[in-house]
Enzyme design. Structure first.
Site, PDB file in Angstrom:
ATOM      1  N   GLU A  95      13.478 -34.376 136.294  1.00 44.29           N
ATOM      2  CA  GLU A  95      14.601 -35.313 136.218  1.00 44.29           C
ATOM      3  C   GLU A  95      14.128 -36.685 135.701  1.00 44.29           C
ATOM      4  OE1 GLU A  95      17.980 -33.737 139.218  1.00 44.29           O
ATOM      5  OE2 GLU A  95      16.446 -34.951 140.177  1.00 44.29           O
TER       6      GLU A  95
ATOM      7  N   GLU B  46      18.767 -26.435 138.650  1.00 52.02           N
ATOM      8  CA  GLU B  46      18.974 -26.841 140.042  1.00 52.02           C
ATOM      9  C   GLU B  46      20.458 -26.748 140.327  1.00 52.02           C
ATOM     10  OE1 GLU B  46      17.431 -30.391 141.761  1.00 52.02           O
ATOM     11  OE2 GLU B  46      15.456 -30.173 140.816  1.00 52.02           O
TER      12      GLU B  46
END
Length: 583
Positions: A158, A234
């Site tokens: 991320e 995710e």
């Protein structure tokens, strides 16, 4: 040789279209004796792949002391996945977030003077390069084109939510390839245009992280990843909890509908989490977006497998959805059985805090945990008090620049009060006295954004009545030694900080749920196994005791209580209680 590649529209397994249906298991949050069980149950839900982060600070808490054994045996974990006939995805970070302390980065790294985290800064890049080489020594021979099962490796984590240093991403990518990682490389970011742009490179496959509005977010992802398979790497099926909050859950049917939308769109998926496990010991992270919020010990995450590894309503709902798109085994794992119920009387052994052994006058300002090399949660600070600071009133205001994260104040050994970072508290009046003691707890290192790597302890200057206090001594508390000494300590009666110890018998090893309702705040151990933190602040009301930490016959429980107990008893209950929920 088996091959795994990225095609124009799909992942390709030996040249044929293949959908990844994965679930997240963090080996460092699960007792190693339970790894095989959790992996098998993942397969029974219909998954074909297991994903895991690699926690650098679990493998190398002290610089140069690398450990890949026991709880850190990533190679064994990957081999167990292969033995179940499943593929593996490895996400080595170096930053992982994961609500894990310091986002997975070692304290020795983040406290290095002048270091620049998660960017092209020489000290950081050198340390990260050494770390990744060690990880890839484990991963490279286990890749699918070498006869193993690893099909994807992720670069950073991320990153678009943190930075945009594409040279840094290039360095990680080139190093990964130089370490003989040949499987496809991915990145993950939330499907926000600026994050997707900042967090990847043209030769890395971009994936998304989200838990709702799947159709919309896949469309955004496709704008930034024009070819190749769409993947939500995710898929947030629940959420984490923090002390003082509520226990977060998501509706099983709603989560299953989002999973259905993902799979109906032809996307691959990694369910985060399939099984969360626990933040055993003091491994929990924390968030701070204007208010510090330390994560609880449980990482149940409202996942398809609960904290003790048993199927939930969500497990069955997801399994039903997956069966529409892929083969699912007929076998279904059984529901969680009731755990043994016991009430264990405990001996209170009195104040466990070691006496100060450091001479006063050693430091002008209080040293941080990092200055002391303290990786544990507690440091004791001491200083003589100047008589002239109190005036005629006999009291004065004690003020700290900042407390990280919780401090208990005592004057001449008498408790005066407590200051909480979470409540932005940093001052209180104290009575006249000769000696000040401050016990500070690190409640969890921030795992996200710009507060990564911040110092712990008493930060900055301390004043009394407006006058700076100088000449501090500071002593790290060896929590393991404290806990080990409690069973042998003499029994005392105390209403304050105390050690507690007791024994109980089991017919055979068993999962247990330890009710902490009779206690205030502290740490619990069973047979020397560090279960983690408890706190009346909630929401969590029970601690999970994994069966491998117990034994047939006599077992020992030790509690290190920081404040006081209502009743010196350890109650083991039939089922977990993770706290109240939002209605």
């Amino acid at each position: 040789m088996t091959t795994f590649a990225i095609g124009d529209t799909d992942f390709l397994l030996d040249g044929r279209p293949h959908r990844v249906i994965a679930g997240a298991l963090h080996y460092f949050r699960i007792h190693p004796d339970h790894w095989a069980d959790r992996i098998r149950k993942a397969r029974l839900m219909g998954l074909n792949t297991i994903e895991t982060y690699v926690a650098w600070n679990a493998h190398e808490p002290v610089r140069g002391e690398w450990d890949a054994t026991g709880w850190n045996d990533l190679g064994r974990f990957l081999d167990l996945i292969a033995a179940e006939g499943m593929h593996a995805i490895v996400r080595p970070g170096p930053y992982i977030c994961a609500e894990w302390h310091n986002g997975g980065l070692p304290v020795w790294l983040t406290s290095t003077p002048g270091i620049g985290l998660r960017r092209s800064e020489p000290q950081y890049v050198e340390a990260v390069s050494t770390y990744l080489r060690r990880v890839y020594e484990i991963v490279a021979p286990r890749q699918i084109d070498r006869g193993g099962n690893v099909v994807l490796v992720q670069i950073e984590n991320e990153y678009g939510a943190y930075g945009s240093d594409h040279d840094y991403l290039r360095t990680l990518t080139d190093l990964t390839r130089a370490c003989d990682i040949t499987v496809p490389l991915t990145t993950v970011d939330q499907p926000e245009p600026h994050m997707l742009t900042a967090g990847t490179l043209p030769d890395l496959h971009t994936t998304g992280s989200f838990g709702s509005r799947a159709t919309e977010r896949l469309a955004t992802l496709r704008e930034h990843q024009p070819t190749g398979p769409l993947m939500c790497s995710e898929f947030w099926d629940g959420w984490f909890d923090w002390w003082g909050g509520v226990h977060h859950t998501t509706d099983a049917a709603a989560s299953a509908a989002e999973l259905d939308a993902l799979l109906a769109a032809g996307a691959s998926v990694n369910i985060y989490m399939l099984h969360g496990g626990s933040n055993f010991g003091t491994t929990n992270g924390a968030n701070d977006k204007g208010r510090y919020a330390p994560i609880v010990t449980s990482y149940d995450y409202d996942a398809p497998l609960d904290e003790s590894g048993h199927p939930t309503e969500k497990f069955h709902a997801f399994r039903e959805v997956i069966a529409r798109y892929a083969p699912v085994p007929d076998e279904v794992p059984p529901a969680r059985p009731a755990a043994p119920v016991l009430s264990v009387p405990l001996r209170a052994t009195g104040d466990w805090l070691p006496a100060s052994t450091e001479p006063a006058g050693g430091a002008a300002t209080p040293p941080a945990f990092e200055d002391l090399g303290q990786l544990g949660p507690l440091v004791r600070y001491d200083i003589p008090l100047p008589a002239g600071a109190f005036g005629e009133a006999g009291t004065a205001v004690l003020s700290f620049t900042e407390v990280r994260d919780l401090a208990w104040i005592a004057v001449d050994s008498a408790p005066i009060g407590r200051l909480q970072r979470a409540l932005h508290e940093r001052s209180l009046p104290i009575p006249r006295g000769a000696h000040l003691t401050v016990l500070v707890e690190d409640q969890g290192r921030v795992n996200y954004d710009v507060r990564l790597g911040e110092n712990k302890g008493l930060v900055g200057t301390v004043t009394l009545g407006g006058r700076e206090l100088t000449g501090w001594s500071a002593q790290p508390v060896d929590l393991a030694a404290v806990a080990a000494g409690i069973p042998a300590a003499s029994e005392q009666t105390t209403a304050g900080r105390t050690g507690l110890a007791g024994t109980f018998d089991l017919d055979e090893p068993a999962d247990l749920f330890l009710d902490t309702e009779a206690w205030s705040k502290g740490y619990a151990f069973v047979n020397g196994f560090f279960l983690g933190r408890y706190w009346r602040n909630g929401p969590q009301r029970t601690l999970y005791v994994p069966a491998p930490a117990t034994r047939a016959g006599a077992n020992e429980i030790v509690v290190v209580e920081l404040e006081h107990v209502i009743e010196p008893v350890a109650a083991f209950v039939a089922a977990p209680d993770l706290g109240h929920r939002e209605e």
